[in-house]
Design a protein around this motif. Structure first.
Motif, PDB file in Angstrom:
ATOM      1  N   PHE A  78       0.874  -1.168   0.000  1.00 17.39           N
ATOM      2  CA  PHE A  78       0.000   0.000   0.000  1.00 17.39           C
ATOM      3  C   PHE A  78       0.913   1.220   0.000  1.00 17.39           C
ATOM      4  O   PHE A  78       1.596   1.488   0.994  1.00 17.39           O
ATOM      5  CB  PHE A  78      -0.901   0.002   1.241  1.00 17.39           C
ATOM      6  CG  PHE A  78      -1.984  -1.042   1.203  1.00 17.39           C
ATOM      7  CD1 PHE A  78      -3.307  -0.684   1.014  1.00 17.39           C
ATOM      8  CD2 PHE A  78      -1.673  -2.380   1.354  1.00 17.39           C
ATOM      9  CE1 PHE A  78      -4.305  -1.640   0.980  1.00 17.39           C
ATOM     10  CE2 PHE A  78      -2.663  -3.352   1.320  1.00 17.39           C
ATOM     11  CZ  PHE A  78      -3.982  -2.981   1.136  1.00 17.39           C
ATOM     12  N   LEU A  79       0.936   1.942  -1.104  1.00 16.69           N
ATOM     13  CA  LEU A  79       1.830   3.084  -1.286  1.00 16.69           C
ATOM     14  C   LEU A  79       1.042   4.380  -1.214  1.00 16.69           C
ATOM     15  O   LEU A  79       0.080   4.580  -1.963  1.00 16.69           O
ATOM     16  CB  LEU A  79       2.542   2.980  -2.636  1.00 16.69           C
ATOM     17  CG  LEU A  79       3.331   4.206  -3.112  1.00 16.69           C
ATOM     18  CD1 LEU A  79       4.494   4.512  -2.172  1.00 16.69           C
ATOM     19  CD2 LEU A  79       3.830   3.995  -4.542  1.00 16.69           C
ATOM     20  N   LEU A  80       1.446   5.260  -0.312  1.00 14.89           N
ATOM     21  CA  LEU A  80       0.849   6.588  -0.188  1.00 14.89           C
ATOM     22  C   LEU A  80       1.847   7.582  -0.764  1.00 14.89           C
ATOM     23  O   LEU A  80       2.837   7.947  -0.114  1.00 14.89           O
ATOM     24  CB  LEU A  80       0.554   6.935   1.278  1.00 14.89           C
ATOM     25  CG  LEU A  80      -0.672   6.305   1.950  1.00 14.89           C
ATOM     26  CD1 LEU A  80      -0.546   4.785   2.035  1.00 14.89           C
ATOM     27  CD2 LEU A  80      -0.877   6.879   3.331  1.00 14.89           C
ATOM     28  N   HIS A  81       1.618   7.989  -1.995  1.00 17.94           N
ATOM     29  CA  HIS A  81       2.502   8.960  -2.652  1.00 17.94           C
ATOM     30  C   HIS A  81       1.989  10.353  -2.286  1.00 17.94           C
ATOM     31  O   HIS A  81       0.894  10.752  -2.687  1.00 17.94           O
ATOM     32  CB  HIS A  81       2.483   8.758  -4.164  1.00 17.94           C
ATOM     33  CG  HIS A  81       3.418   9.659  -4.898  1.00 17.94           C
ATOM     34  ND1 HIS A  81       4.760   9.392  -5.045  1.00 17.94           N
ATOM     35  CD2 HIS A  81       3.200  10.851  -5.504  1.00 17.94           C
ATOM     36  CE1 HIS A  81       5.335  10.366  -5.725  1.00 17.94           C
ATOM     37  NE2 HIS A  81       4.413  11.269  -6.012  1.00 17.94           N
ATOM     38  N   LEU A  82       2.798  11.087  -1.516  1.00 20.41           N
ATOM     39  CA  LEU A  82       2.344  12.368  -0.957  1.00 20.41           C
ATOM     40  C   LEU A  82       2.704  13.552  -1.827  1.00 20.41           C
ATOM     41  O   LEU A  82       1.902  14.479  -2.002  1.00 20.41           O
ATOM     42  CB  LEU A  82       2.933  12.543   0.444  1.00 20.41           C
ATOM     43  CG  LEU A  82       2.584  11.426   1.440  1.00 20.41           C
ATOM     44  CD1 LEU A  82       3.340  11.629   2.752  1.00 20.41           C
ATOM     45  CD2 LEU A  82       1.087  11.394   1.692  1.00 20.41           C
ATOM     46  N   PRO A 101      -0.816  13.482  -5.111  1.00 21.46           N
ATOM     47  CA  PRO A 101      -1.140  12.597  -3.991  1.00 21.46           C
ATOM     48  C   PRO A 101      -2.008  11.413  -4.437  1.00 21.46           C
ATOM     49  O   PRO A 101      -3.103  11.599  -4.967  1.00 21.46           O
ATOM     50  CB  PRO A 101      -1.884  13.512  -3.025  1.00 21.46           C
ATOM     51  CG  PRO A 101      -1.312  14.875  -3.304  1.00 21.46           C
ATOM     52  CD  PRO A 101      -1.097  14.901  -4.786  1.00 21.46           C
ATOM     53  N   THR A 102      -1.481  10.220  -4.246  1.00 24.06           N
ATOM     54  CA  THR A 102      -2.105   9.014  -4.793  1.00 24.06           C
ATOM     55  C   THR A 102      -2.003   7.861  -3.805  1.00 24.06           C
ATOM     56  O   THR A 102      -0.987   7.699  -3.124  1.00 24.06           O
ATOM     57  CB  THR A 102      -1.395   8.595  -6.105  1.00 24.06           C
ATOM     58  OG1 THR A 102      -1.480   9.654  -7.052  1.00 24.06           O
ATOM     59  CG2 THR A 102      -2.009   7.346  -6.704  1.00 24.06           C
ATOM     60  N   TRP A 162      -2.421  -3.960  -9.822  1.00 20.95           N
ATOM     61  CA  TRP A 162      -2.239  -2.530  -9.563  1.00 20.95           C
ATOM     62  C   TRP A 162      -3.602  -1.859  -9.430  1.00 20.95           C
ATOM     63  O   TRP A 162      -4.512  -2.093 -10.222  1.00 20.95           O
ATOM     64  CB  TRP A 162      -1.461  -1.876 -10.701  1.00 20.95           C
ATOM     65  CG  TRP A 162      -1.258  -0.393 -10.528  1.00 20.95           C
ATOM     66  CD1 TRP A 162      -2.124   0.608 -10.884  1.00 20.95           C
ATOM     67  CD2 TRP A 162      -0.123   0.257  -9.931  1.00 20.95           C
ATOM     68  NE1 TRP A 162      -1.597   1.842 -10.558  1.00 20.95           N
ATOM     69  CE2 TRP A 162      -0.373   1.654  -9.973  1.00 20.95           C
ATOM     70  CE3 TRP A 162       1.077  -0.198  -9.395  1.00 20.95           C
ATOM     71  CZ2 TRP A 162       0.533   2.588  -9.489  1.00 20.95           C
ATOM     72  CZ3 TRP A 162       1.976   0.733  -8.897  1.00 20.95           C
ATOM     73  CH2 TRP A 162       1.709   2.099  -8.953  1.00 20.95           C
ATOM     74  N   TYR A 163      -3.725  -1.035  -8.405  1.00 22.40           N
ATOM     75  CA  TYR A 163      -4.925  -0.218  -8.198  1.00 22.40           C
ATOM     76  C   TYR A 163      -4.440   1.145  -7.722  1.00 22.40           C
ATOM     77  O   TYR A 163      -3.552   1.228  -6.868  1.00 22.40           O
ATOM     78  CB  TYR A 163      -5.819  -0.846  -7.126  1.00 22.40           C
ATOM     79  CG  TYR A 163      -6.887   0.084  -6.571  1.00 22.40           C
ATOM     80  CD1 TYR A 163      -8.160   0.116  -7.129  1.00 22.40           C
ATOM     81  CD2 TYR A 163      -6.619   0.931  -5.492  1.00 22.40           C
ATOM     82  CE1 TYR A 163      -9.153   0.960  -6.617  1.00 22.40           C
ATOM     83  CE2 TYR A 163      -7.599   1.779  -4.976  1.00 22.40           C
ATOM     84  CZ  TYR A 163      -8.855   1.790  -5.549  1.00 22.40           C
ATOM     85  OH  TYR A 163      -9.811   2.620  -5.041  1.00 22.40           O
ATOM     86  N   SER A 164      -5.008   2.210  -8.268  1.00 24.27           N
ATOM     87  CA  SER A 164      -4.623   3.539  -7.785  1.00 24.27           C
ATOM     88  C   SER A 164      -5.804   4.487  -7.898  1.00 24.27           C
ATOM     89  O   SER A 164      -6.694   4.303  -8.740  1.00 24.27           O
ATOM     90  CB  SER A 164      -3.426   4.090  -8.570  1.00 24.27           C
ATOM     91  OG  SER A 164      -3.756   4.271  -9.939  1.00 24.27           O
ATOM     92  N   ARG A 165      -5.797   5.486  -7.033  1.00 31.12           N
ATOM     93  CA  ARG A 165      -6.819   6.538  -7.033  1.00 31.12           C
ATOM     94  C   ARG A 165      -6.271   7.712  -6.240  1.00 31.12           C
ATOM     95  O   ARG A 165      -5.285   7.582  -5.502  1.00 31.12           O
ATOM     96  CB  ARG A 165      -8.125   6.033  -6.440  1.00 31.12           C
ATOM     97  CG  ARG A 165      -8.021   5.502  -5.034  1.00 31.12           C
ATOM     98  CD  ARG A 165      -9.299   5.758  -4.259  1.00 31.12           C
ATOM     99  NE  ARG A 165      -9.462   7.192  -3.998  1.00 31.12           N
ATOM    100  CZ  ARG A 165     -10.602   7.745  -3.610  1.00 31.12           C
ATOM    101  NH1 ARG A 165     -11.678   6.999  -3.463  1.00 31.12           N
ATOM    102  NH2 ARG A 165     -10.665   9.042  -3.357  1.00 31.12           N
ATOM    103  N   PRO A 166      -6.873   8.884  -6.401  1.00 32.10           N
ATOM    104  CA  PRO A 166      -6.395  10.038  -5.610  1.00 32.10           C
ATOM    105  C   PRO A 166      -6.391   9.706  -4.124  1.00 32.10           C
ATOM    106  O   PRO A 166      -7.292   9.028  -3.623  1.00 32.10           O
ATOM    107  CB  PRO A 166      -7.413  11.134  -5.956  1.00 32.10           C
ATOM    108  CG  PRO A 166      -7.897  10.773  -7.317  1.00 32.10           C
ATOM    109  CD  PRO A 166      -7.935   9.279  -7.352  1.00 32.10           C
ATOM    110  N   PHE A 213     -14.528  -0.216  -8.578  1.00 29.44           N
ATOM    111  CA  PHE A 213     -13.562  -1.293  -8.403  1.00 29.44           C
ATOM    112  C   PHE A 213     -14.267  -2.589  -8.007  1.00 29.44           C
ATOM    113  O   PHE A 213     -13.940  -3.668  -8.493  1.00 29.44           O
ATOM    114  CB  PHE A 213     -12.548  -0.892  -7.335  1.00 29.44           C
ATOM    115  CG  PHE A 213     -11.512  -1.926  -7.020  1.00 29.44           C
ATOM    116  CD1 PHE A 213     -10.545  -2.261  -7.952  1.00 29.44           C
ATOM    117  CD2 PHE A 213     -11.502  -2.569  -5.803  1.00 29.44           C
ATOM    118  CE1 PHE A 213      -9.582  -3.219  -7.673  1.00 29.44           C
ATOM    119  CE2 PHE A 213     -10.548  -3.521  -5.500  1.00 29.44           C
ATOM    120  CZ  PHE A 213      -9.582  -3.849  -6.443  1.00 29.44           C
ATOM    121  N   LEU A 214     -15.264  -2.496  -7.142  1.00 29.84           N
ATOM    122  CA  LEU A 214     -15.958  -3.676  -6.643  1.00 29.84           C
ATOM    123  C   LEU A 214     -16.898  -4.294  -7.672  1.00 29.84           C
ATOM    124  O   LEU A 214     -17.277  -5.452  -7.543  1.00 29.84           O
ATOM    125  CB  LEU A 214     -16.756  -3.320  -5.385  1.00 29.84           C
ATOM    126  CG  LEU A 214     -15.940  -2.950  -4.151  1.00 29.84           C
ATOM    127  CD1 LEU A 214     -16.860  -2.437  -3.051  1.00 29.84           C
ATOM    128  CD2 LEU A 214     -15.140  -4.146  -3.655  1.00 29.84           C
TER     129      LEU A 214
END
Length: 323
Positions: A78-82, A101-102, A162-166, A213-214
């Motif tokens: 789980f990556l929190l790109h700030l 921020p992602t 891979w999953y990403s969102r704001p 996503f679900l």
């Protein structure tokens, strides 16, 4: 892989970053991870614990464009790109640009390298929490149905995910508390361990709250397979549809639609069918009393069981046993 030391050794293989341990014999172990000085400044503070979530805090400033490869170990991240920017290449043909921020959640299968690329002058501030997928059940009491079932050891590169969102505000706020803890040093280890689990909870909550996503087609089929497994294991007292839907992060109406679409029957009809087939198998053994058979598959009254059985098979349980 059997220990934190082995985990760190594998992470250090082939990487241009150098890992230095800052303590001895403490859990989680604290490491300082340094980029190649000719390419970048800054560091990564890492708190590694083989059995539990591993937290890393990354602060990197690139002097020139450079890249780093990290070996795939079968871990979920789980990556929190700030802030700042980085490009992540997960195998061939999968490139993801992080420039705002992602929240990114990804699975790096065993043997699949992940390449991180920083452009000249790029800087990055990020947090990440890595965990073995099978440990999610131990931590939370269930395996999130929103995630695929990763093998973890087979090296199947097709399992890359891979999953990403704001980045949601809740995760941004939690990240700020990690970066500026304001807590007594004697409590810092326990604090960071607790915050790592909080970040995982909030990250999973984001996935479980993402309707788009679900609603994936592959996820609907996966949900139905889980329903089958749960019902077969609990025929005496299967959970209500609403309870399953809550665990899967969908509405009861959507789960009911998934079941009918995949199996052609309702949830209640499926339970009845499985009960009748189980009863038929038990009757073939000839030794168990009808009352016991009825009880084992969830009928409090033998008469109700016999009525349902005859409706399904056209013969009573007693006639079936005597054939």
């Amino acid at each position: 892989m059997t220990s934190t030391d082995e985990l760190v050794r594998r992470l250090n293989q082939g990487s241009r970053f150098r890992i230095q341990q800052n303590d001895r014999g403490e859990t989680p172990s604290v490491y300082r991870v340094l980029p190649p000085p000719e390419n970048a400044s800054g560091q990564i503070d890492a708190y590694f614990d083989y059995q539990n979530p591993c937290l890393t805090i990354r602060k990197v400033q690139a002097r020139e464009e450079f890249f780093d490869d990290e070996p795939g170990l079968g871990r979920l991240v789980f990556l929190l790109h700030l802030s700042g920017s980085r490009r992540i290449e997960l195998g061939y043909g999968h490139q993801y640009e992080l420039s705002r921020p992602t929240l990114a959640v990804f699975y790096q299968p065993l043997g699949l390298d992940k390449r991180s690329v920083w452009k000249r002058g790029a800087n990055e501030l990020s947090l990440s929490v890595g965990i073995w997928p099978e440990r999610l059940t131990a931590l939370f009491g269930f395996y999130p149905i929103c995630l695929p079932s990763f093998s973890g050891s087979g090296g199947d590169k097709g399992e890359a995910f891979w999953y990403s969102r704001p980045l949601p505000y809740s995760l941004m706020s939690a990240a700020e508390q990690v970066l500026h803890p304001g807590i007594h040093p004697l409590l810092s280890r326990n604090y960071l361990s607790a915050k790592s689990q909080e970040l995982l909870c909030l990250g999973l909550n984001t996935l479980l709250s993402d309707g788009e996503f679900l609603s994936r087609t592959d996820l609907a089929a996966c949900r139905v397979e889980h329903v089958k497994t749960i019902v077969d294991a609990n025929l005496k007292n299967p959970p209500p549809l609403s309870e399953l839907a809550t665990a899967f992060g969908v509405s009861a109406e959507d789960l009911s639609e998934d079941i009918r679409s995949e199996m052609g029957v309702s949830y209640v009809q499926y339970i009845t069918e499985r009960r009748m087939k189980r009863a038929m198998m038990m009757l073939e053994g000839r030794g168990m009393p009808l009352k016991q058979v009825a009880y084992e598959i969830g009928y409090a009254h033998t008469s109700n069981f016999c009525t349902a059985f005859k409706r399904r098979f056209g013969a009573t349980p007693k006639d079936t046993r005597e054939r």
